[in-house]
Write a protein that holds these residues in place. Structure first.
Motif, PDB file in Angstrom:
ATOM      1  N   ASP A 170      38.811 -56.257  20.540  1.00 17.18           N
ATOM      2  CA  ASP A 170      38.838 -55.927  21.965  1.00 17.18           C
ATOM      3  C   ASP A 170      39.094 -57.171  22.810  1.00 17.18           C
ATOM      4  O   ASP A 170      39.400 -57.072  24.006  1.00 17.18           O
ATOM      5  CB  ASP A 170      37.511 -55.287  22.375  1.00 17.18           C
ATOM      6  N   GLY A 171      38.938 -58.326  22.199  1.00 17.44           N
ATOM      7  CA  GLY A 171      39.175 -59.590  22.882  1.00 17.44           C
ATOM      8  C   GLY A 171      39.207 -60.700  21.857  1.00 17.44           C
ATOM      9  O   GLY A 171      39.000 -60.465  20.660  1.00 17.44           O
ATOM     10  N   VAL A 172      39.470 -61.921  22.309  1.00 18.71           N
ATOM     11  CA  VAL A 172      39.546 -63.056  21.384  1.00 18.71           C
ATOM     12  C   VAL A 172      38.701 -64.213  21.900  1.00 18.71           C
ATOM     13  O   VAL A 172      38.541 -64.402  23.116  1.00 18.71           O
ATOM     14  CB  VAL A 172      40.998 -63.536  21.178  1.00 18.71           C
ATOM     15  N   GLN A 173      38.152 -64.967  20.957  1.00 17.22           N
ATOM     16  CA  GLN A 173      37.483 -66.221  21.288  1.00 17.22           C
ATOM     17  C   GLN A 173      38.327 -67.353  20.713  1.00 17.22           C
ATOM     18  O   GLN A 173      38.660 -67.340  19.526  1.00 17.22           O
ATOM     19  CB  GLN A 173      36.071 -66.287  20.709  1.00 17.22           C
ATOM     20  N   ILE A 174      38.657 -68.313  21.559  1.00 16.70           N
ATOM     21  CA  ILE A 174      39.548 -69.406  21.181  1.00 16.70           C
ATOM     22  C   ILE A 174      38.821 -70.728  21.354  1.00 16.70           C
ATOM     23  O   ILE A 174      38.328 -71.027  22.449  1.00 16.70           O
ATOM     24  CB  ILE A 174      40.826 -69.372  22.039  1.00 16.70           C
ATOM     25  N   GLY A 175      38.734 -71.494  20.280  1.00  8.76           N
ATOM     26  CA  GLY A 175      38.055 -72.782  20.347  1.00  8.76           C
ATOM     27  C   GLY A 175      39.004 -73.952  20.276  1.00  8.76           C
ATOM     28  O   GLY A 175      39.165 -74.702  21.233  1.00  8.76           O
ATOM     29  N   SER A 176      39.671 -74.123  19.140  1.00  8.44           N
ATOM     30  CA  SER A 176      40.477 -75.319  18.886  1.00  8.44           C
ATOM     31  C   SER A 176      41.494 -75.591  19.986  1.00  8.44           C
ATOM     32  O   SER A 176      41.683 -76.742  20.394  1.00  8.44           O
ATOM     33  CB  SER A 176      41.193 -75.181  17.540  1.00  8.44           C
ATOM     34  N   ARG A 177      42.173 -74.554  20.467  1.00  7.83           N
ATOM     35  CA  ARG A 177      43.205 -74.775  21.499  1.00  7.83           C
ATOM     36  C   ARG A 177      42.593 -75.333  22.771  1.00  7.83           C
ATOM     37  O   ARG A 177      43.205 -76.169  23.455  1.00  7.83           O
ATOM     38  CB  ARG A 177      43.966 -73.477  21.806  1.00  7.83           C
ATOM     39  N   PHE A 178      41.383 -74.900  23.104  1.00  4.77           N
ATOM     40  CA  PHE A 178      40.736 -75.419  24.313  1.00  4.77           C
ATOM     41  C   PHE A 178      40.100 -76.785  24.081  1.00  4.77           C
ATOM     42  O   PHE A 178      39.810 -77.509  25.034  1.00  4.77           O
ATOM     43  CB  PHE A 178      39.708 -74.418  24.830  1.00  4.77           C
ATOM     44  N   ALA A 179      39.875 -77.151  22.808  1.00  3.41           N
ATOM     45  CA  ALA A 179      39.392 -78.508  22.524  1.00  3.41           C
ATOM     46  C   ALA A 179      40.436 -79.534  22.914  1.00  3.41           C
ATOM     47  O   ALA A 179      40.118 -80.659  23.312  1.00  3.41           O
ATOM     48  CB  ALA A 179      39.037 -78.641  21.041  1.00  3.41           C
ATOM     49  N   ALA A 180      41.709 -79.132  22.809  1.00  2.00           N
ATOM     50  CA  ALA A 180      42.817 -80.034  23.133  1.00  2.00           C
ATOM     51  C   ALA A 180      43.325 -79.782  24.545  1.00  2.00           C
ATOM     52  O   ALA A 180      44.505 -79.508  24.770  1.00  2.00           O
ATOM     53  CB  ALA A 180      43.936 -79.856  22.114  1.00  2.00           C
ATOM     54  N   THR A 181      42.401 -79.864  25.511  1.00  2.73           N
ATOM     55  CA  THR A 181      42.761 -79.725  26.922  1.00  2.73           C
ATOM     56  C   THR A 181      42.231 -80.907  27.707  1.00  2.73           C
ATOM     57  O   THR A 181      41.376 -81.655  27.233  1.00  2.73           O
ATOM     58  CB  THR A 181      42.178 -78.428  27.528  1.00  2.73           C
ATOM     59  N   LYS A 182      42.734 -81.063  28.906  1.00  3.22           N
ATOM     60  CA  LYS A 182      42.314 -82.190  29.750  1.00  3.22           C
ATOM     61  C   LYS A 182      40.836 -82.101  30.108  1.00  3.22           C
ATOM     62  O   LYS A 182      40.153 -83.117  30.249  1.00  3.22           O
ATOM     63  CB  LYS A 182      43.177 -82.251  31.016  1.00  3.22           C
ATOM     64  N   GLU A 183      40.306 -80.881  30.247  1.00  2.00           N
ATOM     65  CA  GLU A 183      38.903 -80.713  30.658  1.00  2.00           C
ATOM     66  C   GLU A 183      37.928 -80.798  29.497  1.00  2.00           C
ATOM     67  O   GLU A 183      36.716 -80.896  29.715  1.00  2.00           O
ATOM     68  CB  GLU A 183      38.725 -79.367  31.365  1.00  2.00           C
ATOM     69  N   GLU A 218      50.340 -80.332  22.328  1.00  2.00           N
ATOM     70  CA  GLU A 218      50.282 -80.978  23.637  1.00  2.00           C
ATOM     71  C   GLU A 218      48.903 -80.799  24.261  1.00  2.00           C
ATOM     72  O   GLU A 218      48.286 -79.742  24.113  1.00  2.00           O
ATOM     73  CB  GLU A 218      51.352 -80.357  24.549  1.00  2.00           C
ATOM     74  N   ILE A 219      48.428 -81.846  24.927  1.00  2.00           N
ATOM     75  CA  ILE A 219      47.180 -81.751  25.700  1.00  2.00           C
ATOM     76  C   ILE A 219      47.539 -81.246  27.086  1.00  2.00           C
ATOM     77  O   ILE A 219      48.295 -81.903  27.824  1.00  2.00           O
ATOM     78  CB  ILE A 219      46.482 -83.128  25.799  1.00  2.00           C
ATOM     79  N   LYS A 220      47.012 -80.096  27.464  1.00  2.00           N
ATOM     80  CA  LYS A 220      47.338 -79.498  28.759  1.00  2.00           C
ATOM     81  C   LYS A 220      46.061 -79.063  29.468  1.00  2.00           C
ATOM     82  O   LYS A 220      45.020 -78.913  28.835  1.00  2.00           O
ATOM     83  CB  LYS A 220      48.245 -78.271  28.564  1.00  2.00           C
ATOM     84  N   PRO A 221      46.120 -78.845  30.782  1.00  2.00           N
ATOM     85  CA  PRO A 221      44.963 -78.281  31.486  1.00  2.00           C
ATOM     86  C   PRO A 221      44.612 -76.908  30.930  1.00  2.00           C
ATOM     87  O   PRO A 221      45.496 -76.158  30.487  1.00  2.00           O
ATOM     88  CB  PRO A 221      45.449 -78.187  32.942  1.00  2.00           C
ATOM     89  N   ALA A 222      43.335 -76.573  30.942  1.00  2.00           N
ATOM     90  CA  ALA A 222      42.874 -75.301  30.395  1.00  2.00           C
ATOM     91  C   ALA A 222      43.554 -74.110  31.075  1.00  2.00           C
ATOM     92  O   ALA A 222      43.868 -73.111  30.422  1.00  2.00           O
ATOM     93  CB  ALA A 222      41.355 -75.198  30.534  1.00  2.00           C
ATOM     94  N   LYS A 223      43.794 -74.228  32.373  1.00  2.00           N
ATOM     95  CA  LYS A 223      44.448 -73.137  33.114  1.00  2.00           C
ATOM     96  C   LYS A 223      45.843 -72.863  32.552  1.00  2.00           C
ATOM     97  O   LYS A 223      46.235 -71.709  32.361  1.00  2.00           O
ATOM     98  CB  LYS A 223      44.534 -73.494  34.595  1.00  2.00           C
ATOM     99  N   GLU A 224      46.588 -73.932  32.264  1.00  2.00           N
ATOM    100  CA  GLU A 224      47.932 -73.768  31.714  1.00  2.00           C
ATOM    101  C   GLU A 224      47.881 -73.170  30.311  1.00  2.00           C
ATOM    102  O   GLU A 224      48.737 -72.357  29.942  1.00  2.00           O
ATOM    103  CB  GLU A 224      48.661 -75.114  31.680  1.00  2.00           C
ATOM    104  N   VAL A 225      46.901 -73.574  29.528  1.00  2.00           N
ATOM    105  CA  VAL A 225      46.751 -73.019  28.183  1.00  2.00           C
ATOM    106  C   VAL A 225      46.518 -71.519  28.256  1.00  2.00           C
ATOM    107  O   VAL A 225      47.177 -70.728  27.575  1.00  2.00           O
ATOM    108  CB  VAL A 225      45.592 -73.709  27.428  1.00  2.00           C
TER     109      VAL A 225
END
Length: 313
Positions: free
Chosen positions: A188-201, A288-295
């Motif tokens: 029904d939804g997803v939990q994402i960890g690794s991709r958000f680890a590689a963000t500016k925030e 690429e390291i990107k802002p979380a919003k862009e991810v």
């Protein structure tokens, strides 16, 4: 995009940012929540008063829902739970323990409770304990993981077949395609960890973030199963663990090699040789390291694009 998960958490998209130790502070959680997902503060690497500070800063940084992830093996668990209640947190994800222990306490305070599981057996136990949803995490995921080594691709439909509560998929998901695949299988939804680890925030050290960008398939491995299974990047510390295993070590010898604060040393302080570098197999798709919003926006855009293209089939 409205479904069971967006309604449960009152969010725009059914995307939850994983509550990772040393990576998920208030900056990342608030950025994801502001972008329409559900941000989680990772309490596992925080002293109680540090957690309080992060919750207070997160409340100032966003007026959107956010939550706290709590590994139940935490030594000061009672203090952590009291702070969560005192600060008015409305969503808690629990992991690494028996969901019966805290679910009733939290739900009596009006808190939505989600438990992380790695098997159908534990999903059923979590449902019986009264949680509002489960995160079913395949062994592709980074960090601490299940001993069963069940993949996300098989775990989602098996859990979905057995439980009636909403199912959130985790492990190996970092793109819109991955999100769509998980939902086709029943999530029904997803939990994402690794991709958000590689963000500016992300509060991860820049050394670790750059290491994530260099990870390819086969560069991570699930190890230390005798203590708590964890997926690590293969570095000097990892190699030392493998060399020790060749000597048929005792649990005490493994603990002695592990020592303390390995994850902090690697992910937060940036020691790429002696530290634990916890990241998932999906790191091979992170460039690429990107802002979380862009991810988050890119995941949703790809999800919609691929979903539309699938209609032609």
């Amino acid at each position: 995009m409205q479904n069971k998960i967006t309604k449960l958490f009152n969010i725009q998209y059914p995307i939850i940012q994983g509550g990772m130790i040393w990576v998920s502070g208030w900056k990342l959680a608030s950025a994801v929540s502001n972008a329409g997902g559900l941000g989680l503060i990772g309490a596992g690497s925080m002293y109680p008063e540090v957690l309080r500070e992060h919750i207070q800063k997160c409340k100032k940084a966003t007026d959107k829902p956010f939550g706290v992830n709590v590994p139940m093996l935490y030594p000061d668990i009672e203090k952590i739970m009291d702070i969560i209640v005192e600060e008015g947190v409305k969503i808690v994800f629990t992991s690494a323990g028996n969901p019966k222990t805290w679910t009733n306490f939290l739900k009596e305070k009006g808190i939505t409770v989600v438990h992380v599981v790695s098997s159908v057996k534990f999903a059923l136990k979590a449902e019986a304990a009264g949680v509002d949803a489960v995160v079913c995490e395949g062994f592709e995921a980074g960090g601490h993981n299940g001993r069963e080594e069940t993949t996300t691709f098989t775990l989602i439909p098996m859990v979905k077949e057995q439980v009636k509560i909403p199912v959130i998929s985790a492990g190996g998901i970092g793109t819109g395609r991955g999100m769509l695949a998980a939902m086709v299988l029943g999530a029904d939804g997803v939990q994402i960890g690794s991709r958000f680890a590689a963000t500016k925030e992300s509060s991860a050290h820049d050394n670790f973030k750059q290491t994530i960008l260099g990870v390819k398939d086969g560069d991570t491995h699930l190890t230390l199963k005798e203590l708590a299974p964890v997926r690590l990047v293969k570095n000097k510390f990892y190699n030392e663990v493998q060399e020790l295993y060749q000597q048929n070590p005792s649990i005490e010898e493994i603990k002695e090699l592990l020592g303390r604060a390995r994850a902090k040393k690697g992910m937060f302080e940036g020691d790429l040789e002696e530290g634990e570098l916890e990241i998932g197999q999906v790191a091979g798709l992170i460039h690429e390291i990107k802002p979380a919003k862009e991810v988050l926006e890119s995941i949703i855009a790809e999800f919609n694009e691929v979903k539309t293209s699938m209609n032609s089939l």
